[in-house]
Design an enzyme around this catalytic site. Structure first.
Site, mmCIF file in Angstrom:
data_model
loop_
_atom_site.group_PDB
_atom_site.id
_atom_site.type_symbol
_atom_site.label_atom_id
_atom_site.label_comp_id
_atom_site.label_asym_id
_atom_site.label_seq_id
_atom_site.Cartn_x
_atom_site.Cartn_y
_atom_site.Cartn_z
ATOM 1 N N ARG A 1 0.947 -1.458 -0.106
ATOM 2 C CA ARG A 1 -0.151 0.069 -0.011
ATOM 3 C C ARG A 1 0.791 1.367 0.180
ATOM 4 N NH1 ARG A 1 -2.981 -3.676 -0.830
ATOM 5 N NH2 ARG A 1 -4.714 -4.270 0.345
ATOM 6 N N SER B 1 -10.327 -0.789 3.572
ATOM 7 C CA SER B 1 -9.744 -1.062 5.022
ATOM 8 C C SER B 1 -9.084 0.158 5.448
ATOM 9 C CB SER B 1 -8.518 -2.118 4.643
ATOM 10 O OG SER B 1 -9.196 -3.434 4.548
ATOM 11 N N GLU C 1 -4.272 3.122 6.573
ATOM 12 C CA GLU C 1 -4.193 2.840 5.545
ATOM 13 C C GLU C 1 -4.800 3.756 4.444
ATOM 14 O OE1 GLU C 1 -4.920 -1.146 4.098
ATOM 15 O OE2 GLU C 1 -5.638 -0.410 2.032
HETATM 16 C C1 LIG Z 1 -15.384 -0.421 -0.785
HETATM 17 C C2 LIG Z 1 -13.819 -0.316 -0.936
HETATM 18 C C3 LIG Z 1 -13.201 -1.285 -1.074
HETATM 19 C C4 LIG Z 1 -11.648 -1.278 -1.058
HETATM 20 N N1 LIG Z 1 -10.915 -2.424 -1.313
HETATM 21 C C5 LIG Z 1 -9.552 -2.084 -1.434
HETATM 22 C C6 LIG Z 1 -8.663 -3.252 -1.691
HETATM 23 O O1 LIG Z 1 -9.049 -4.444 -1.876
HETATM 24 N N2 LIG Z 1 -7.320 -3.153 -2.189
HETATM 25 C C7 LIG Z 1 -6.951 -1.913 -2.077
HETATM 26 O O2 LIG Z 1 -5.771 -1.626 -2.104
HETATM 27 N N3 LIG Z 1 -7.643 -0.733 -1.832
HETATM 28 C C8 LIG Z 1 -8.846 -0.772 -1.707
HETATM 29 N N4 LIG Z 1 -9.545 0.298 -1.327
HETATM 30 C C9 LIG Z 1 -9.146 1.539 -1.314
HETATM 31 C C10 LIG Z 1 -8.941 2.165 -2.651
HETATM 32 O O3 LIG Z 1 -10.023 2.055 -3.400
HETATM 33 C C11 LIG Z 1 -7.521 1.978 -2.962
HETATM 34 O O4 LIG Z 1 -6.506 2.830 -2.196
HETATM 35 C C12 LIG Z 1 -7.494 2.933 -4.473
HETATM 36 O O5 LIG Z 1 -6.122 2.717 -4.931
HETATM 37 C C13 LIG Z 1 -7.513 4.358 -4.302
HETATM 38 O O6 LIG Z 1 -7.738 4.998 -5.669
HETATM 39 P P1 LIG Z 1 -8.479 6.562 -5.772
HETATM 40 O O7 LIG Z 1 -8.264 6.849 -7.350
HETATM 41 O O8 LIG Z 1 -9.864 6.424 -5.243
HETATM 42 O O9 LIG Z 1 -7.365 7.437 -5.077
HETATM 43 P P2 LIG Z 1 -7.564 8.292 -3.890
HETATM 44 O O10 LIG Z 1 -8.398 7.833 -2.881
HETATM 45 O O11 LIG Z 1 -8.296 9.609 -4.671
HETATM 46 O O12 LIG Z 1 -6.351 8.767 -3.378
HETATM 47 C C14 LIG Z 1 -5.564 8.058 -3.035
HETATM 48 C C15 LIG Z 1 -3.818 8.646 -3.280
HETATM 49 O O13 LIG Z 1 -3.655 8.492 -4.810
HETATM 50 C C16 LIG Z 1 -3.152 9.624 -5.021
HETATM 51 N N5 LIG Z 1 -3.691 9.957 -6.200
HETATM 52 C C17 LIG Z 1 -4.909 9.299 -6.905
HETATM 53 N N6 LIG Z 1 -4.655 9.949 -8.321
HETATM 54 C C18 LIG Z 1 -3.486 10.176 -8.661
HETATM 55 C C19 LIG Z 1 -2.985 10.355 -9.985
HETATM 56 N N7 LIG Z 1 -3.611 10.487 -11.001
HETATM 57 N N8 LIG Z 1 -1.727 10.750 -9.646
HETATM 58 C C20 LIG Z 1 -0.921 10.811 -8.443
HETATM 59 N N9 LIG Z 1 -1.594 10.472 -7.537
HETATM 60 C C21 LIG Z 1 -2.699 10.312 -7.260
HETATM 61 C C22 LIG Z 1 -3.755 10.671 -4.054
HETATM 62 O O14 LIG Z 1 -2.934 11.996 -4.044
HETATM 63 C C23 LIG Z 1 -3.532 9.922 -2.727
HETATM 64 O O15 LIG Z 1 -2.453 10.047 -2.276
HETATM 65 C C24 LIG Z 1 -11.288 0.078 -1.173
HETATM 66 C C25 LIG Z 1 -11.951 1.177 -1.032
HETATM 67 C C26 LIG Z 1 -13.348 1.208 -0.971
HETATM 68 C C27 LIG Z 1 -14.200 2.206 -0.768
#
Ligand SMILES: Cc1cc2nc3c(=O)[nH]c(=O)nc-3n(C[C@H](O)[C@H](O)[C@H](O)COP(=O)(O)OP(=O)(O)OC[C@H]3O[C@@H](n4cnc5c(N)ncnc54)[C@H](O)[C@@H]3O)c2cc1C
Length: 313
Positions: free
Chosen positions: A175, A224, A306
């Protein structure tokens, strides 16, 4: 407009994209909490983003948003410019062995489109982030992680410079990655394994059903809340190893189902913090901190967030 806002507004570069002031981030965050972005910027396209970053005064902070599925945005909002990529960063291209995907594309959509061509990125099917977010977080589930399939990542740095990184450059681990928080991922190339599309479809359906059976997928959460202290290895050790799982430590501490205001520790999966409707970001953060404190007192283990907690309280 307050004094600081007007100061920034005076210094914002010209853009073909959209800039909004005091943008309500709770509307787009998975937890449905959080104060406003001081400025919210949706670039028109790649060139627009590059010139905006090149010309933006280096004293103005930027913050990159994906789908906000891993962000607990505090009630005081996010200062500076929050950048969210739109559809012009959402293209996908298939080669013989490689797939190149724009950073704004939702990970589940990538899994489905890839499977139609026999490319196995099925583990992305149940992760509700964007490609930019899954790279930054090295997201993964059930033993498979972005780092297993990633080849290269294209970014625009804070000063507008265009760079390409390999996954080794980004030191992807459990992560986390060393991708600087002021770099914007614009696209990435993956080398997935190959399988018959119908097999991949069945695997994805099973993953969706399995997740719904063990996690509160229809409630407001960020997945998580805490990392598993057991850590992970991108090759081999999988997330089902519960010897030192965060949820088990939380459950053993008797915290399953506890509430603080409208924030709740999920009954179904105690590593999920839930907004029951109308929670504030402070309630969710304070509940998380209460969990960390209690788990440390009882088990001597420091749980690490996380979820990324961002912005001002
Ligand atoms: C129901 C649910 C289930 C989930 N299950 C999992 C799972 O099984 N495994 C898992 O790993 N995660 C899981 N997650 C968490 C989440 O989906 C992940 O961490 C995902 O990678 C976040 O992506 P995001 O686009 O929403 O990023 P955001 O939440 O918007 O941002 C997260 C980070 O990424 C950075 N970021 C986003 N886009 C960019 C970009 N284009 N360039 C540079 N930095 C960027 C942001 O600045 C921030 O630091 C879950 C979440 C939910 C709600």
């Amino acid at each position: 407009m307050n004094k600081m806002c007007s100061l920034i507004a005076d210094h914002l570069p010209r853009t073909k994209g959209t800039i909004m002031e005091s943008y309500r981030l709770s509307a787009i965050s998975w937890l449905k909490v959080g104060g406003p972005a001081e400025f919210f910027f949706k670039p028109y396209d790649f060139n627009d983003l590059q010139s905006f970053l090149r010309e933006l005064d280096s004293s103005i902070p930027i913050n990159v948003l994906g789908a906000c599925s891993n962000l607990l945005i505090r009630d005081g909002g996010i200062p500076g410019v929050s950048i969210k990529l739109g559809k012009s960063f959402g293209k996908i291209e298939f080669g013989t062995d490689l797939i190149t995907v724009g950073a704004s594309m939702p990970a589940p959509k990538v899994a489905i489109l890839a499977s139609n061509r026999g490319f196995d990125l099925t583990f992305l099917r149940t992760i509700p982030g964007t490609i930019g977010g899954v790279i930054k977080m090295n997201a993964g589930c059930y033993g498979r992680y972005v780092s297993d399939h990633l080849e290269t990542v294209n970014v625009i740095e804070r000063n507008g410079r265009i760079s390409k990184f390999t996954k080794e450059d980004l030191k992807l681990s459990y992560r986390s990655s060393t991708l600087q928080s002021n770099c914007v991922v614009t696209s990435a190339t993956f080398r997935p394994d190959k399988k018959a599309p119908e097999v991949l479809r069945i695997e994805m359906d099973e993953a969706v059903n399995y997740r719904a059976s063990i996690q509160p997928t229809s409630e407001l959460s960020c997945g998580s809340a805490f990392k598993n202290p057991s850590g992970f290895s991108s090759r081999g050790k999988n997330d089902k190893d519960t010897r030192s799982s965060a949820w088990k430590l939380i459950d053993d501490a008797g915290l399953r189902g506890i509430t603080l205001g409208k924030a709740k520790v999920s009954e179904k999966h105690p590593n999920f913090l839930i907004n029951m409707g109308g929670a504030t970001a402070s309630e969710l953060e304070d509940l998380g901190e209460k969990i960390r404190e209690t788990v440390f007192k009882l088990h001597g283990v420091h749980l690490e967030w996380e979820i990324k907690v961002v912005g001002k309280r």
